[in-house]
Scaffold this active site. Sequence first.
Site, PDB file in Angstrom:
ATOM      1  N   LYS A 296      47.643  -4.274 -15.482  1.00 16.59           N
ATOM      2  CA  LYS A 296      46.400  -4.720 -16.125  1.00 16.59           C
ATOM      3  C   LYS A 296      45.356  -5.265 -15.153  1.00 16.59           C
ATOM      4  O   LYS A 296      44.167  -5.299 -15.475  1.00 16.59           O
ATOM      5  CB  LYS A 296      46.726  -5.801 -17.166  1.00 16.59           C
ATOM      6  CG  LYS A 296      47.511  -5.281 -18.361  1.00 16.59           C
ATOM      7  CD  LYS A 296      46.604  -4.695 -19.411  1.00 16.59           C
ATOM      8  CE  LYS A 296      47.355  -4.312 -20.688  1.00 16.59           C
ATOM      9  NZ  LYS A 296      46.457  -3.639 -21.659  1.00 16.59           N
TER      10      LYS A 296
ATOM     11  N   SER B 292      55.214  -0.073 -15.964  1.00 19.67           N
ATOM     12  CA  SER B 292      53.910  -0.711 -16.162  1.00 19.67           C
ATOM     13  C   SER B 292      53.917  -2.232 -16.053  1.00 19.67           C
ATOM     14  O   SER B 292      52.882  -2.828 -15.766  1.00 19.67           O
ATOM     15  CB  SER B 292      53.323  -0.276 -17.505  1.00 19.67           C
ATOM     16  OG  SER B 292      54.210  -0.600 -18.549  1.00 19.67           O
TER      17      SER B 292
END
Lengths: 311, 311
Positions: B48, B296
Amino acid sequence: MQLVTIDDVRAAATRIRGDVLRTPLIPAAWAGALWLKPENLQAIGAFKVRGAFNAIARLDPELRARGVVAYSSGNHAQAVAYAAARYGIAAHIVMPEETPRVKIDATRGHGAEVVLCGAGRREAVAAEVVERTGGVLVPPFDHPDIIAGQGTAGLEIAEDLPEVEHVFIPVSGGGLASGVGTAIRALCPGATVHGVEPELAGDTAESLRLGHRVDWSIEDRNRTIADGLRSQPSELTFAHLQRVLDDVITVTEDEIRRAVRDLAQRAHLVSEPSGAVAMAGYRRVAPAGPAVALVSGGNIETALLRDILAA
Amino acid sequence: MQLVTIDDVRAAATRIRGDVLRTPLIPAAWAGALWLKPENLQAIGAFKVRGAFNAIARLDPELRARGVVAYSSGNHAQAVAYAAARYGIAAHIVMPEETPRVKIDATRGHGAEVVLCGAGRREAVAAEVVERTGGVLVPPFDHPDIIAGQGTAGLEIAEDLPEVEHVFIPVSGGGLASGVGTAIRALCPGATVHGVEPELAGDTAESLRLGHRVDWSIEDRNRTIADGLRSQPSELTFAHLQRVLDDVITVTEDEIRRAVRDLAQRAHLVSEPSGAVAMAGYRRVAPAGPAVALVSGGNIETALLRDILAA
């Protein structure tokens, strides 16, 4: 005695490029001005591939074709097996009978032939295997090619963080610390190079203090949870360590466990106890300037990892 | 509708260089011709930061000085807080009251002001905070700058493994899959781009099959252990996904747990369930050619990690 030079390390880096992962420095701001060098991400889960590939690459092709031999119950076994497979040559790995099944299977998984031996017999059995197969012995640390290969991790640290002021490296047989120290001394002359040992296997700290190698019994050294740090330097590595280390810090078993936990929870890295001691050494010194701790390996039994994470 | 282009992704990469970790591809030969892209090693433990830094870097400096606002209970919160701190600007993060304490503390730890809100009220409260502070809203996925920022991970995959044939990316709001897919489509046109979702939050798989967005209730989506994959694409990300994904694979909760376990035991990476779904998708498809699975994120509760490792 001829010591490994920065040119040897540079040559090794060129030689093993493409065979080992060039690990990045991972910022660990949660712990200070710290970067981690995650050698646990190498193919077999430890830095040992660097030395193994360099040593095998350096062999005369005709000699190399006869295969390689190694003795190890740990990461060196898998590193030599893995590198030999990549070169398409035979590997015989001598392992003590009491080696955990999972490590024997992993070594066989790389296509190596495992030769089991009785306690304290591995060097002798390895010599027999060399005699029988004509293969070349790849020692775990006591060889200039191994030292130069491990040193490539130090070269990368100097490339990625030239302003580094403190480097923390685990010490056992001393191949890694010798090689990384050689690179850092040459390229970052202002940096302090700290070896780190478990207190319970602190033979090198004592040896450097006394100026000569002391021998700790294997029973003593076996007390530490850091099972990859129970070897002692050879004449060759000790000569390097005297020259390239500024000090050797010892850490407690609790500090090692805490480092394993922090690396998992904060850095998202699975480390084995031996792989986490440099992190523990960083905590102990807590320097202000930019620092690197080398996470040397990640091959931890799942039960032990769960236990450490429960604290 | 204007879609993000490879030039936008390239510009983002230049913009965020120095602020985010350039993660390497880690060979995972134990699972096949697989490489892992370990975004769990980013500073806040997830990809992110790429989008957050790009979005904040793109703001007009005068506007940026007023600070930023975000709503998130997860990794986006920490990413925006972290990026804002690096820019020396204020960050207000709106988080639901039921957010685990540890995540609230982590967000505050980056210097952000946390605004707690009732269930289902976060967008409204964020709008109030924008109104009050004059700060700029940084959305979690529904913005071209976020998509382009996340896409830099795809650019790196294409640079490091141009011969890649299969790329596996988790899908939730779709910002990451949109961006990475855009980069792979442009640079590796022969590669197949697989989105991966938990079966229990498989809205995008269904939406792509039907050709239009379907809405799954939040109660349904909340069933999955993969707490970072409970969002649904926006109009903007869905348009990207229709164009850049070849398919969306769904995986079971058991497959997700197994992937978390394998990543810890074999790759020495701590992943959160959402971070491991791409690995699970790779297992499901089991392609022959070179493949990349994007890990991720790694922000998993320790108790859950221990539980998964016990199996």
